[in-house]
Design a protein around this motif. Structure first.
Motif, PDB file in Angstrom:
ATOM      1  N   PHE A  95       0.812  -1.217   0.000  1.00 20.60           N
ATOM      2  CA  PHE A  95       0.000   0.000   0.000  1.00 20.60           C
ATOM      3  C   PHE A  95       0.843   1.264   0.000  1.00 20.60           C
ATOM      4  CE2 PHE A  95      -2.298   3.430   2.163  1.00 20.60           C
ATOM      5  CZ  PHE A  95      -3.423   3.512   1.361  1.00 20.60           C
ATOM      6  N   MET A  96       1.837   1.354   0.863  1.00 20.31           N
ATOM      7  CA  MET A  96       2.593   2.592   1.008  1.00 20.31           C
ATOM      8  C   MET A  96       3.362   2.977  -0.253  1.00 20.31           C
ATOM      9  SD  MET A  96       1.518   3.697   3.745  1.00 20.31           S
ATOM     10  CE  MET A  96       2.492   5.202   3.693  1.00 20.31           C
ATOM     11  N   PRO A  97       4.022   2.038  -0.975  1.00 22.55           N
ATOM     12  CA  PRO A  97       4.648   2.463  -2.231  1.00 22.55           C
ATOM     13  C   PRO A  97       3.669   3.090  -3.218  1.00 22.55           C
ATOM     14  CG  PRO A  97       5.499   0.325  -1.572  1.00 22.55           C
ATOM     15  CD  PRO A  97       4.368   0.646  -0.631  1.00 22.55           C
ATOM     16  N   THR A  98       2.468   2.510  -3.331  1.00 22.68           N
ATOM     17  CA  THR A  98       1.463   3.095  -4.225  1.00 22.68           C
ATOM     18  C   THR A  98       0.965   4.431  -3.695  1.00 22.68           C
ATOM     19  OG1 THR A  98       0.722   0.951  -5.061  1.00 22.68           O
ATOM     20  CG2 THR A  98      -0.833   2.771  -5.204  1.00 22.68           C
ATOM     21  N   PHE A  99       0.767   4.529  -2.379  1.00 18.21           N
ATOM     22  CA  PHE A  99       0.275   5.768  -1.783  1.00 18.21           C
ATOM     23  C   PHE A  99       1.255   6.915  -2.014  1.00 18.21           C
ATOM     24  CE2 PHE A  99       0.190   8.690   1.860  1.00 18.21           C
ATOM     25  CZ  PHE A  99      -1.107   9.166   1.749  1.00 18.21           C
ATOM     26  N   TRP A 100       2.545   6.697  -1.739  1.00 22.74           N
ATOM     27  CA  TRP A 100       3.524   7.772  -1.890  1.00 22.74           C
ATOM     28  C   TRP A 100       3.760   8.098  -3.357  1.00 22.74           C
ATOM     29  CZ3 TRP A 100       3.971  10.914   1.748  1.00 22.74           C
ATOM     30  CH2 TRP A 100       3.978  10.514   3.080  1.00 22.74           C
ATOM     31  N   LEU A 101       3.694   7.102  -4.219  1.00 20.20           N
ATOM     32  CA  LEU A 101       3.793   7.391  -5.650  1.00 20.20           C
ATOM     33  C   LEU A 101       2.631   8.266  -6.097  1.00 20.20           C
ATOM     34  CD1 LEU A 101       5.028   6.960  -8.452  1.00 20.20           C
ATOM     35  CD2 LEU A 101       3.713   4.830  -8.617  1.00 20.20           C
ATOM     36  N   THR A 102       1.440   7.987  -5.583  1.00 23.51           N
ATOM     37  CA  THR A 102       0.269   8.792  -5.924  1.00 23.51           C
ATOM     38  C   THR A 102       0.401  10.205  -5.378  1.00 23.51           C
ATOM     39  OG1 THR A 102      -1.105   6.797  -5.874  1.00 23.51           O
ATOM     40  CG2 THR A 102      -2.241   8.914  -5.762  1.00 23.51           C
ATOM     41  N   VAL A 103       0.886  10.346  -4.150  1.00 27.81           N
ATOM     42  CA  VAL A 103       1.049  11.678  -3.547  1.00 27.81           C
ATOM     43  C   VAL A 103       2.049  12.504  -4.348  1.00 27.81           C
ATOM     44  CG1 VAL A 103       1.898  12.904  -1.518  1.00 27.81           C
ATOM     45  CG2 VAL A 103       0.353  10.964  -1.238  1.00 27.81           C
ATOM     46  N   TRP A 104       3.183  11.916  -4.689  1.00 31.11           N
ATOM     47  CA  TRP A 104       4.181  12.623  -5.502  1.00 31.11           C
ATOM     48  C   TRP A 104       3.590  13.041  -6.839  1.00 31.11           C
ATOM     49  CZ3 TRP A 104       9.872  12.970  -5.463  1.00 31.11           C
ATOM     50  CH2 TRP A 104      10.418  12.777  -4.196  1.00 31.11           C
ATOM     51  N   SER A 105       2.910  12.123  -7.482  1.00 32.36           N
ATOM     52  CA  SER A 105       2.330  12.417  -8.799  1.00 32.36           C
ATOM     53  C   SER A 105       1.290  13.522  -8.702  1.00 32.36           C
ATOM     54  CB  SER A 105       1.700  11.150  -9.384  1.00 32.36           C
ATOM     55  OG  SER A 105       2.636  10.096  -9.468  1.00 32.36           O
ATOM     56  N   MET A 106       0.452  13.436  -7.663  1.00 26.29           N
ATOM     57  CA  MET A 106      -0.612  14.427  -7.512  1.00 26.29           C
ATOM     58  C   MET A 106      -0.038  15.795  -7.174  1.00 26.29           C
ATOM     59  SD  MET A 106      -3.860  14.192  -7.891  1.00 26.29           S
ATOM     60  CE  MET A 106      -5.176  15.395  -7.833  1.00 26.29           C
ATOM     61  N   ALA A 107       0.994  15.839  -6.347  1.00 25.29           N
ATOM     62  CA  ALA A 107       1.562  17.125  -5.920  1.00 25.29           C
ATOM     63  C   ALA A 107       2.104  17.911  -7.109  1.00 25.29           C
ATOM     64  CB  ALA A 107       2.660  16.889  -4.885  1.00 25.29           C
ATOM     65  N   TRP A 108       2.958  17.283  -7.903  1.00 24.60           N
ATOM     66  CA  TRP A 108       3.556  18.057  -9.002  1.00 24.60           C
ATOM     67  C   TRP A 108       2.536  18.315 -10.104  1.00 24.60           C
ATOM     68  CZ3 TRP A 108       3.927  17.397 -14.157  1.00 24.60           C
ATOM     69  CH2 TRP A 108       3.763  16.124 -14.689  1.00 24.60           C
ATOM     70  N   SER A 109       1.641  17.370 -10.370  1.00 29.54           N
ATOM     71  CA  SER A 109       0.697  17.561 -11.473  1.00 29.54           C
ATOM     72  C   SER A 109      -0.324  18.648 -11.160  1.00 29.54           C
ATOM     73  CB  SER A 109      -0.015  16.243 -11.792  1.00 29.54           C
ATOM     74  OG  SER A 109      -0.732  15.764 -10.676  1.00 29.54           O
ATOM     75  N   VAL A 110      -0.782  18.716  -9.900  1.00 26.80           N
ATOM     76  CA  VAL A 110      -1.735  19.767  -9.533  1.00 26.80           C
ATOM     77  C   VAL A 110      -1.056  21.133  -9.552  1.00 26.80           C
ATOM     78  CG1 VAL A 110      -3.105  20.693  -7.620  1.00 26.80           C
ATOM     79  CG2 VAL A 110      -3.273  18.278  -8.226  1.00 26.80           C
ATOM     80  N   ALA A 111       0.144  21.229  -8.977  1.00 23.35           N
ATOM     81  CA  ALA A 111       0.851  22.510  -8.968  1.00 23.35           C
ATOM     82  C   ALA A 111       1.145  22.983 -10.391  1.00 23.35           C
ATOM     83  CB  ALA A 111       2.150  22.380  -8.174  1.00 23.35           C
ATOM     84  N   PHE A 112       1.683  22.103 -11.208  1.00 24.55           N
ATOM     85  CA  PHE A 112       2.013  22.469 -12.587  1.00 24.55           C
ATOM     86  C   PHE A 112       0.750  22.767 -13.384  1.00 24.55           C
ATOM     87  CE2 PHE A 112       2.939  21.329 -17.018  1.00 24.55           C
ATOM     88  CZ  PHE A 112       4.040  22.130 -17.260  1.00 24.55           C
ATOM     89  N   GLY A 113      -0.257  21.917 -13.240  1.00 21.64           N
ATOM     90  CA  GLY A 113      -1.489  22.105 -14.007  1.00 21.64           C
ATOM     91  C   GLY A 113      -2.209  23.393 -13.664  1.00 21.64           C
ATOM     92  N   MET A 114      -2.250  23.742 -12.360  1.00 25.50           N
ATOM     93  CA  MET A 114      -2.941  24.969 -11.970  1.00 25.50           C
ATOM     94  C   MET A 114      -2.188  26.201 -12.449  1.00 25.50           C
ATOM     95  SD  MET A 114      -4.493  24.170  -8.179  1.00 25.50           S
ATOM     96  CE  MET A 114      -5.207  25.803  -8.111  1.00 25.50           C
ATOM     97  N   VAL A 115      -0.874  26.174 -12.354  1.00 27.48           N
ATOM     98  CA  VAL A 115      -0.093  27.322 -12.834  1.00 27.48           C
ATOM     99  C   VAL A 115      -0.300  27.512 -14.338  1.00 27.48           C
ATOM    100  CG1 VAL A 115       2.246  28.176 -13.222  1.00 27.48           C
ATOM    101  CG2 VAL A 115       1.624  27.199 -11.003  1.00 27.48           C
ATOM    102  N   ILE A 116      -0.199  26.428 -15.082  1.00 29.51           N
ATOM    103  CA  ILE A 116      -0.404  26.512 -16.531  1.00 29.51           C
ATOM    104  C   ILE A 116      -1.819  26.961 -16.856  1.00 29.51           C
ATOM    105  CG2 ILE A 116      -0.533  25.138 -18.642  1.00 29.51           C
ATOM    106  CD1 ILE A 116       2.281  25.761 -17.781  1.00 29.51           C
TER     107      ILE A 116
END
Length: 306
Positions: A95-116
């Motif tokens: 569970f934790m490898p998938t959870f942290w991979l999801t958190v990392w992916s969500m963090a950069w994608s939301v920040a980048f997507g909202m700025v763009i």
């Protein structure tokens, strides 16, 4: 608010019961014999029959269903047909490898997507808008498995900068998170742009500008806050999709997470693991939607729940 959360949590039960019944029926319709797969290709029919009896697959389907429901009510999802370990242990270890991979992916994608998205809305129909939307369309159009292989070829094989296997350090998360979050960043950029374009045309934005406020204050303090509600909705949905939709990325990068566990379970017809994982993904979607609804009240205090 507490009454609303309590009602929503109580509403989890019928949904999970329905999902559990459908999953149980669907997994037993999968082609292939788990007993044959567990016994091996060289096993005799007698050995396969013994394995089937040991796994409890010789019982009638209603009996298997009753045993499955009884176990779930006691928080017991049975044993993996493949490893003989408890299903809860199998899932907890992944569970934790998938959870942290999801958190990392969500963090950069939301920040980048909202700025763009904000940049595109502010400079709409000009070259920053066209460039940003071209990048967004590329992110949506490029398949995740193809993007993952390209990133591995460039940054791991050719340049040797980043590892491709394992999850021990932050470097191991970079390529999988970039691959997993690319489509989310593109979706967030397009959705943020659409929300911001609508907000920037409202009367309160013109009023704020007429008061002499700086454009940055108008955009961030007035525009962003009012555009956040639909954006948060999309964030919640995308977070749920990332948790349940990392199967391809985890397979490409040999990631030790839930996605690869589900693929292995389907390959081996590991019924208990498949059923538990689908129930877990369903619960994640429901809880995330509840969290999104609660965030609405924090973003906009005018929203009240009953």
């Amino acid at each position: 608010m507490l009454n609303y959360v309590g009602k929503r949590l109580a509403g989890l039960l019928p949904t999970l019961v329905l999902v559990g019944v459908l999953v149980f029926l669907f997994v037993h319709l999968l082609p292939g014999d788990p007993a044959r797969l567990a016994a091996g290709p060289e096993a005799t029919p007698e050995t396969v029959a013994l394995v089937r009896q040991d796994l409890g697959l010789d019982k009638p389907l209603p009996t298997q269903f009753v045993r499955y429901v009884t176990g779930v009510l006691h928080w017991d999802f049975g044993q993996s047909l493949r490893t003989k370990r408890p299903v809860s242990v199998e899932i907890a270890s992944r569970f934790m490898p998938t959870f942290w991979l999801t958190v990392w992916s969500m963090a950069w994608s939301v920040a980048f997507g909202m700025v763009i998205g904000v940049v595109s809305a502010v400079w709409r129909n000009r070259w920053p808008d066209r460039l940003a939307m071209a990048i967004a369309v590329s992110g949506i159009s490029f398949p995740a498995f193809a993007l993952g292989m390209v990133l591995m070829q460039v940054f791991s094989v050719n340049l040797g900068w980043l590892p491709t296997v394992g999850n021990d350090t932050w470097k191991h998360y970079l390529l999988p998170s970039l691959t997993l979050g690319a489509a989310v960043a593109a979706i967030m950029a397009r959705f943020t742009r659409s929300s911001f374009v609508d907000i920037l045309g409202d009367d309160f934005i013109r009023t704020a500008r007429s008061k002499g406020l700086a454009e940055r204050q108008v955009i961030l303090r007035h525009g962003l806050r009012n555009a956040l509600i639909p954006i948060v909705t999309m964030m919640g949905l995308q977070f749920g999709f990332l948790l349940g939709g990392s199967i391809v990325v985890e397979k490409v990068f040999n990631w030790p997470g839930l996605g690869r566990l589900l693929v292995d379970a389907v390959d081996m017809r590991d019924y208990p693991v498949i059923q538990a994982l689908v129930l877990l993904f369903s619960l994640e979607f429901i809880v995330i939607n509840l969290v999104v609804d609660v965030l609405y009240g924090l973003i906009n205090p005018a929203i009240r729940y009953r």
